[in-house]
Design a protein around this motif. Structure first.
Motif, short mmCIF file in Angstrom:
data_model
loop_
_atom_site.label_atom_id
_atom_site.label_comp_id
_atom_site.label_asym_id
_atom_site.label_seq_id
_atom_site.Cartn_x
_atom_site.Cartn_y
_atom_site.Cartn_z
N ASN A 140 0.81 -1.22 0.00
CA ASN A 140 0.00 0.00 0.00
C ASN A 140 0.85 1.27 0.00
OD1 ASN A 140 0.26 -0.88 3.02
ND2 ASN A 140 -0.22 1.30 3.11
N LEU A 141 0.23 2.34 -0.48
CA LEU A 141 0.83 3.66 -0.38
C LEU A 141 0.64 4.14 1.05
CD1 LEU A 141 -0.70 5.27 -3.60
CD2 LEU A 141 1.61 4.34 -3.32
N ALA A 142 1.61 4.88 1.57
CA ALA A 142 1.51 5.45 2.92
C ALA A 142 2.06 6.87 2.84
CB ALA A 142 2.28 4.61 3.93
N PHE A 143 1.18 7.86 2.97
CA PHE A 143 1.57 9.27 2.94
C PHE A 143 1.56 9.76 4.39
CE2 PHE A 143 0.14 10.45 -1.65
CZ PHE A 143 0.84 9.38 -2.15
N PHE A 144 2.72 10.13 4.90
CA PHE A 144 2.86 10.46 6.32
C PHE A 144 2.59 11.92 6.61
CE2 PHE A 144 4.89 6.42 6.07
CZ PHE A 144 4.66 5.83 7.30
N TYR A 145 1.77 12.15 7.65
CA TYR A 145 1.58 13.51 8.16
C TYR A 145 2.14 13.62 9.58
CZ TYR A 145 -2.81 11.34 9.85
OH TYR A 145 -3.74 10.50 10.41
N GLY A 146 2.75 12.56 10.06
CA GLY A 146 3.45 12.53 11.34
C GLY A 146 4.67 11.64 11.20
N ALA A 147 5.64 11.82 12.07
CA ALA A 147 6.85 11.00 12.03
C ALA A 147 6.54 9.60 12.54
CB ALA A 147 7.95 11.64 12.86
N ALA A 148 7.32 8.63 12.10
CA ALA A 148 7.17 7.25 12.52
C ALA A 148 8.54 6.58 12.51
CB ALA A 148 6.20 6.51 11.58
N PRO A 149 8.67 5.46 13.18
CA PRO A 149 9.98 4.78 13.19
C PRO A 149 10.31 4.17 11.83
CG PRO A 149 8.38 3.57 14.52
CD PRO A 149 7.71 4.81 14.05
N ALA A 150 11.58 3.95 11.62
CA ALA A 150 12.03 3.30 10.38
C ALA A 150 11.45 1.89 10.30
CB ALA A 150 13.55 3.25 10.34
N HIS A 151 11.22 1.44 9.08
CA HIS A 151 10.75 0.08 8.85
C HIS A 151 11.40 -0.43 7.58
CE1 HIS A 151 8.20 -3.33 7.94
NE2 HIS A 151 7.75 -3.28 9.18
N SER A 152 11.86 -1.67 7.62
CA SER A 152 12.56 -2.24 6.47
C SER A 152 11.67 -2.31 5.22
CB SER A 152 13.09 -3.63 6.81
OG SER A 152 12.02 -4.51 7.12
N GLY A 153 10.35 -2.31 5.40
CA GLY A 153 9.45 -2.41 4.27
C GLY A 153 9.04 -1.08 3.65
N LEU A 154 9.50 0.04 4.22
CA LEU A 154 9.13 1.35 3.67
C LEU A 154 10.10 1.79 2.58
CD1 LEU A 154 8.04 3.44 6.78
CD2 LEU A 154 6.61 2.72 4.87
N HIS A 155 9.55 2.15 1.44
CA HIS A 155 10.34 2.64 0.30
C HIS A 155 9.86 4.05 -0.03
CE1 HIS A 155 12.09 -1.30 -0.80
NE2 HIS A 155 11.02 -1.75 -0.16
N LEU A 156 10.79 4.96 -0.09
CA LEU A 156 10.45 6.36 -0.36
C LEU A 156 10.01 6.54 -1.80
CD1 LEU A 156 10.42 9.24 0.82
CD2 LEU A 156 12.72 9.50 -0.10
N LEU A 157 8.87 7.23 -1.99
CA LEU A 157 8.37 7.56 -3.32
C LEU A 157 8.51 9.04 -3.62
CD1 LEU A 157 5.06 5.44 -3.35
CD2 LEU A 157 7.33 4.81 -4.26
N GLY A 158 8.41 9.89 -2.60
CA GLY A 158 8.50 11.32 -2.83
C GLY A 158 8.24 12.10 -1.57
N ARG A 159 8.10 13.41 -1.75
CA ARG A 159 7.91 14.32 -0.63
C ARG A 159 6.85 15.35 -0.98
NH1 ARG A 159 8.90 15.04 4.50
NH2 ARG A 159 9.33 17.14 5.14
N MET A 160 5.84 15.49 -0.10
CA MET A 160 4.76 16.46 -0.32
C MET A 160 5.22 17.85 0.10
SD MET A 160 1.46 14.40 1.20
CE MET A 160 2.30 13.67 2.60
N ASP A 161 4.74 18.86 -0.61
CA ASP A 161 4.95 20.25 -0.22
C ASP A 161 4.02 20.56 0.96
OD1 ASP A 161 6.65 20.33 -2.38
OD2 ASP A 161 5.33 21.54 -3.63
N GLY A 162 4.21 21.72 1.57
CA GLY A 162 3.45 22.10 2.76
C GLY A 162 1.95 22.08 2.60
#
Length: 160
Positions: A118-140
């Motif tokens: 699944n896609l996961a768009f973060f609005y809060g910080a979270a711990p690192a996870h081996s299964g998370l792959h960065l796709l991009g970064r949202m503007d403000g």
């Protein structure tokens, strides 16, 4: 012949403490220089349309992000998860071969959670996870919009 006594515990710390601090500082420096920030400031631009308003984002320079970009434009229903992110299922699986997992998400990160696909768009910080792959970064503006509670439709488009 003089007797040699072991150093008392506090002397051992005094003797080896600076070396241990140096090793700790080196480890922190190495951790900071790892590719956590595949956030390419000069990366391809994306448009996120949330509640009829267009917001910007930047595509990361990762293999998973390139595969994600190949499926755009796409509209997904995003729902809150764990009070820190919005999640949604992409229309097809995103390939992660050649893409480093283990991302530590910050507010504004757009990621793929590979174990669930699944896609996961973060609005809060979270711990690192081996299964998370960065796709991009949202503007403000996108971050503010995505952090509103409830289910929402998000259209993701490449900006030409």
């Amino acid at each position: 012949m003089p007797r040699i006594y072991p150093l008392p515990p506090f002397d051992r710390h005094r003797r080896f403490g600076p070396a241990l601090l140096g090793i700790g500082a080196l480890a922190a420096l190495i951790a900071c220089s790892c590719p956590r920030d595949a956030h390419a400031a000069e990366g391809a631009r994306l448009r996120l349309v949330i509640d009829g308003a267009a917001h910007g984002a930047t595509l990361a320079d990762t293999a998973a992000a390139q595969d994600f970009a190949a499926m755009l434009p796409v509209s997904v229903e995003m729902e809150d998860y764990a009070g820190k992110e919005k999640i949604a299922q992409p229309p097809r699986a995103i390939r992660t071969e050649g893409s480093a997992g283990g991302h530590r998400p910050a507010a504004g990160d757009m990621t793929l959670f590979a174990p669930w696909g699944n896609l996961a768009f973060f609005y809060g910080a979270a711990p690192a996870h081996s299964g998370l792959h960065l796709l991009g970064r949202m503007d403000g503006g996108a971050l503010a919009a995505i952090s509103r509670p409830g289910v929402m439709t998000v259209r993701i488009e490449a900006v030409e």
